[in-house]
Enzyme design. Structure first.
Site: not given
Ligand code: PLP
Length: 465
Positions: A170, A265, A293
């Site tokens: 994701y 990511d 995060k």
């Molecule tokens: C949470 C997450 C996102 C999205 O971040 P948001 O702050 O919710 O937009 C993108 N990539 C990964 C791997 C994530 O865990």
């Protein structure tokens, strides 16, 4: 270790023998229910982010009133040990004193200027001095925004447009990544959300994780079109689909050979699996990294970074436009600074990982002693409860959707026993520095007892011996 004792003792007991009085009160949820009814009239599904609506587990979402350490309290004043941690950011726990004080100091000077502040320098310095995988960084306000910007940069640098992503990873709600696999290997994706034009979805190829052949075929078919491969090097948004180092090395090699950028990511794994995230853990230098995060200390912060050369393409130095009214916001930066600084204290990650291992070992040995089809997978301080027999789960197709009925019961039972997990069996849990051994022991007791209930209701999950 004490944890093992707890689990072993529990293993010998009958299901209802270990209902400590701590568990037996029936929780009232009337305030949460009333707030949810109101919220349903204001927001689609009553929430501002879909998973919060409890649709996967049923029941009413808990409205949270406050958090402190590893605990949260709902609107009915029920207290829980929290393993959601705001979905990852709260590695120091709730309401950490250093973050609170840093935020208050910042707020006293105003909340936003739309002009540079010293706070941006300070957070960047902390990150760049201790993370050799990036030379320059740009702050944004969410993980989604970081990923979206990283894709634009990768397309500009490579001069190509197609992105390869993996099923089970994701990357936020970026249009071109809300895409699922088309039929057949290495075909272009079809959107997994309404409102995404076919033309956008067709710029993405979706491949299964842990499958080298699929990557080789896609690259041999389309290498002149592929700008980047994006991966969560520690996929933690669809279960915890741990990849091998060899596979990640393979991705690094094949992208380099074909003039394709590799994007890690690290919105979850960054600063979670050690200060240098998955890049440091596996010793792999990607071309672009995205963060979110943890770096915001619970405030909305995202970031992307790369070599100085690649980042020179970003405006105003270069020709790739990217900006934000609240980017580098001083209050959010101050939260990030306090949090990131704490992570640099000696042994922070070692302590966290040791606690997590004791927790997961206790649960795994309990499940094994009862022949329950249940395993806890973990890395660093991330864990995932999986109702499976498999030794490793590396690709999204290995997760049986029927196993979610087990999670649903587990979640319900744990709420009654004062343990809060994210409301979906596809989500991972997080241990924070604020979880004490005692908290974790209490959680182990609650989880073991809940597993007994799960497998009493669904005995097909007990292995025949
Ligand atoms: C949470 C997450 C996102 C999205 O971040 P948001 O702050 O919710 O937009 C993108 N990539 C990964 C791997 C994530 O865990």
């Amino acid at each position: 270790m004490k944890f093992f004792l707890v689990a072993e003792e529990l293993g010998k007991l009958q299901p209802d023998q270990h209902k400590l009085h701590f568990f037996t009160k029936i929780m009232k949820r009337t305030q949460s229910q009333a707030l949810y009814q109101k919220a349903l009239t204001y927001f689609p599904g009553g929430v501002n982010s879909p998973v919060r609506a409890f649709r996967s587990v049923g029941g009413t979402p808990l409205f949270i009133e406050k958090g402190d350490g590893c605990y949260i309290w709902d609107a009915d004043d029920n207290k829980y040990i929290d393993f959601c941690g705001s979905w990852g950011p709260l590695i120091l726990g709730h309401n950490a004193k250093s973050i609170r004080e840093s935020v208050i100091r910042a707020v006293e000077n105003g909340t936003s200027f739309g002009a540079p502040t010293r706070h941006e320098n300070e957070l960047a310095e902390l990150i760049l001095q201790h993370n050799p995988f990036l030379e320059k960084i740009r702050f944004v306000s969410s993980g989604t925004e970081a990923v979206m910007s990283a894709l634009r940069l990768a397309r500009a640098v490579s001069g190509k447009s197609v992105i390869i992503k993996f099923e089970g990873c994701y990357h936020g709600h970026v249009d071109s990544l809300l895409v699922k696999a088309g039929s057949g290997l290495s075909t272009f994706g079809i959107s997994s959300s309404a409102g995404i034009p076919e033309a956008v979805a067709s710029e993405t190829i979706v491949l299964p994780l842990n499958d080298r052949r699929a990557v080789e075929i896609a690259i041999s078919d389309y290498k002149d079109d592929i700008a980047a491969i994006i991966i969560e090097p520690i996929p933690a948004n669809n279960g915890l689909l741990l990849q091998t180092k060899e596979y990640l090395d393979f991705l690094r090699k094949i992208t380099k050979e074909n003039n394709i950028l590799l994007i890690f990511d690290e919105v979850i794994s960054g600063f979670r699996i050690g200060f240098t995230g998955a890049a440091g853990y596996y010793g792999i230098q990607p071309d672009i990294l995205t963060y979110g995060k943890i770096i915001g200390g619970g405030m909305p912060v995202g970031a992307y970074g790369a070599s100085a050369e690649i980042m020179s393409r970003i405006s105003p130095d270069g020709d790739v436009y990217q900006g934000g009214t609240l980017s580098g916001n001083p209050v959010a930066m101050s939260a990030g600074i306090a949090q990131v600084r704490a992570l640099l204290q000696g042994e922070f990650y070692e302590r966290l990982e040791k606690k997590t291992l004791a927790f997961t070992d206790a649960l795994n040995s309990f499940a094994k002693s009862k022949n329950y089809r249940f395993k806890v997978f973990s890395i660093g301080s991330i864990f995932w409860f999986a109702f499976t027999d498999l030794e490793h789960v590396r690709d999204a197709n290995q997760i049986e959707s029927e196993s979610m009925s087990f999670f649903k019961i587990l979640h319900r039972e744990l709420l009654e026993k004062s343990v809060y997990l994210g409301p979906s069996g596809y989500e991972v849990g997080f241990i924070s520095a604020a979880h004490s051994e005692k908290d974790l022991e209490q959680a182990v007791t609650a989880i073991c007892s809940s597993l007994d209930t799960v497998f009493a209701e669904l005995p097909e999950g007990i292995a025949k011996i």
